[in-house]
Design a protein around this motif. Sequence first.
Motif, PDB file in Angstrom:
ATOM      1  N   GLY A  94      -1.500  -2.963  74.764  1.00 23.66           N
ATOM      2  CA  GLY A  94      -0.492  -3.994  74.538  1.00 23.66           C
ATOM      3  C   GLY A  94       0.804  -3.421  74.004  1.00 23.66           C
ATOM      4  O   GLY A  94       0.880  -2.255  73.612  1.00 23.66           O
ATOM      5  N   GLN A  95       1.821  -4.261  73.973  1.00 29.51           N
ATOM      6  CA  GLN A  95       3.141  -3.828  73.520  1.00 29.51           C
ATOM      7  C   GLN A  95       3.138  -3.340  72.083  1.00 29.51           C
ATOM      8  O   GLN A  95       3.986  -2.535  71.718  1.00 29.51           O
ATOM      9  CB  GLN A  95       4.152  -4.960  73.688  1.00 29.51           C
ATOM     10  N   ASP A  96       2.195  -3.793  71.297  1.00 25.26           N
ATOM     11  CA  ASP A  96       2.158  -3.393  69.889  1.00 25.26           C
ATOM     12  C   ASP A  96       1.852  -1.914  69.708  1.00 25.26           C
ATOM     13  O   ASP A  96       2.172  -1.341  68.662  1.00 25.26           O
ATOM     14  CB  ASP A  96       1.139  -4.240  69.119  1.00 25.26           C
ATOM     15  N   VAL A  97       1.260  -1.237  70.698  1.00 26.45           N
ATOM     16  CA  VAL A  97       0.955   0.181  70.570  1.00 26.45           C
ATOM     17  C   VAL A  97       1.818   1.065  71.470  1.00 26.45           C
ATOM     18  O   VAL A  97       1.778   2.283  71.347  1.00 26.45           O
ATOM     19  CB  VAL A  97      -0.540   0.477  70.855  1.00 26.45           C
ATOM     20  N   LEU A  98       2.604   0.469  72.360  1.00 26.49           N
ATOM     21  CA  LEU A  98       3.438   1.250  73.261  1.00 26.49           C
ATOM     22  C   LEU A  98       4.696   1.735  72.554  1.00 26.49           C
ATOM     23  O   LEU A  98       5.211   1.074  71.658  1.00 26.49           O
ATOM     24  CB  LEU A  98       3.826   0.421  74.490  1.00 26.49           C
ATOM     25  N   GLN A  99       5.195   2.887  72.987  1.00 24.19           N
ATOM     26  CA  GLN A  99       6.436   3.425  72.444  1.00 24.19           C
ATOM     27  C   GLN A  99       7.587   2.604  73.020  1.00 24.19           C
ATOM     28  O   GLN A  99       8.016   2.809  74.155  1.00 24.19           O
ATOM     29  CB  GLN A  99       6.567   4.897  72.822  1.00 24.19           C
ATOM     30  N   ALA A 100       8.095   1.658  72.245  1.00 27.44           N
ATOM     31  CA  ALA A 100       9.071   0.678  72.729  1.00 27.44           C
ATOM     32  C   ALA A 100      10.376   1.314  73.203  1.00 27.44           C
ATOM     33  O   ALA A 100      11.073   0.746  74.034  1.00 27.44           O
ATOM     34  CB  ALA A 100       9.358  -0.354  71.640  1.00 27.44           C
ATOM     35  N   ARG A 101      10.708   2.490  72.711  1.00 24.85           N
ATOM     36  CA  ARG A 101      11.963   3.127  73.121  1.00 24.85           C
ATOM     37  C   ARG A 101      11.970   3.415  74.624  1.00 24.85           C
ATOM     38  O   ARG A 101      12.988   3.325  75.271  1.00 24.85           O
ATOM     39  CB  ARG A 101      12.171   4.406  72.314  1.00 24.85           C
TER      40      ARG A 101
ATOM     41  N   ALA B  41       2.373  -1.904  80.003  1.00 21.15           N
ATOM     42  CA  ALA B  41       1.378  -1.071  80.673  1.00 21.15           C
ATOM     43  C   ALA B  41       0.492  -1.980  81.515  1.00 21.15           C
ATOM     44  O   ALA B  41       0.341  -3.167  81.213  1.00 21.15           O
ATOM     45  CB  ALA B  41       0.535  -0.316  79.649  1.00 21.15           C
ATOM     46  N   ALA B  42      -0.079  -1.408  82.575  1.00 23.42           N
ATOM     47  CA  ALA B  42      -0.982  -2.180  83.435  1.00 23.42           C
ATOM     48  C   ALA B  42      -2.040  -1.254  84.013  1.00 23.42           C
ATOM     49  O   ALA B  42      -1.787  -0.076  84.244  1.00 23.42           O
ATOM     50  CB  ALA B  42      -0.199  -2.841  84.565  1.00 23.42           C
ATOM     51  N   LEU B  43      -3.227  -1.811  84.231  1.00 24.55           N
ATOM     52  CA  LEU B  43      -4.288  -1.137  84.972  1.00 24.55           C
ATOM     53  C   LEU B  43      -4.392  -1.850  86.308  1.00 24.55           C
ATOM     54  O   LEU B  43      -4.740  -3.029  86.349  1.00 24.55           O
ATOM     55  CB  LEU B  43      -5.618  -1.224  84.221  1.00 24.55           C
TER      56      LEU B  43
ATOM     57  N   PHE C 157       2.890   2.541  83.668  1.00 27.60           N
ATOM     58  CA  PHE C 157       3.789   2.062  82.618  1.00 27.60           C
ATOM     59  C   PHE C 157       5.053   1.527  83.260  1.00 27.60           C
ATOM     60  O   PHE C 157       5.525   2.073  84.267  1.00 27.60           O
ATOM     61  CB  PHE C 157       4.196   3.197  81.673  1.00 27.60           C
ATOM     62  N   GLU C 158       5.622   0.482  82.660  1.00 24.03           N
ATOM     63  CA  GLU C 158       6.955   0.025  83.043  1.00 24.03           C
ATOM     64  C   GLU C 158       7.937   0.750  82.121  1.00 24.03           C
ATOM     65  O   GLU C 158       7.946   0.531  80.916  1.00 24.03           O
ATOM     66  CB  GLU C 158       7.105  -1.484  82.894  1.00 24.03           C
TER      67      GLU C 158
END
Length: 174
Positions: free
Chosen positions: A123-130, A135-137, A53-54
Motif C-alpha cells: 500500500g501507499q503507506d509503505v511506498l517511497q512517495a518521492r 504498486a500492483a500485482l 510500480f507507478e
Amino acid sequence: MPLPVRQLSAVLDALPGPVRRKIVWCAVRLSQPRFLVSVCAVLRTADGRVLLFEHRFWEDGRWGVPSGHMLPGETPQAAAARELREESGLRSTDLRVIDVVGGQRHRVEIWLRGSIDIDEAPGQDVLQAREICRAALLPPEQAVRVARPGQARVLRAILAREEDGGSPRPCTPG
C-alpha cells in the motif's frame, strides 16, 4: 533550508512535463556517473503475477517494473534488491541476470528475474512517495499492456521466453 520531500514532489508535479523531465534528468546526470547502468527487476509471485510500480516522474507510461541505478561497485543483484527495498520495503529471492539491453544514449539496462513472496501489492503507506505512487500485482498479459513502451517490449520478450522454457537471449529495444 531544503524543501521537505513532499513539498519538492508537489513543486515538480506542478511543472510542465518537459520542464519536469529536464530537471529530473539533470539531477540524475549530476548525481550519477557519465554512463548510467540501470537495473530492472521482473518479480513474480508464486501464482505468476508481476509486480509493477507507478512511477511519479515517468511520462511515457508511468507503470513499470521495479528499477533504478546501480551504484559504483554494486552487483546487479545487490542494486535490484536495494532499489526494491528502498521503493517498497519488500525483499525478493533468487534474483538473477537474464538480459542486458543497450541502444539507449548514455544508458544500459540490466534485467533481472526473481520471486516475491506476497499476496497483495504494498500500500501507499509503505511506498517511497518521492518516486512511487502505487504498486500492483498483475497477470503477465496485463502487466505488458500497462507498462511503459520500452519496458513493455523487453517484458513481453522475457515473459515469452519463460513460457517457452527458453534460455536467456539478448533483447534489443524497438
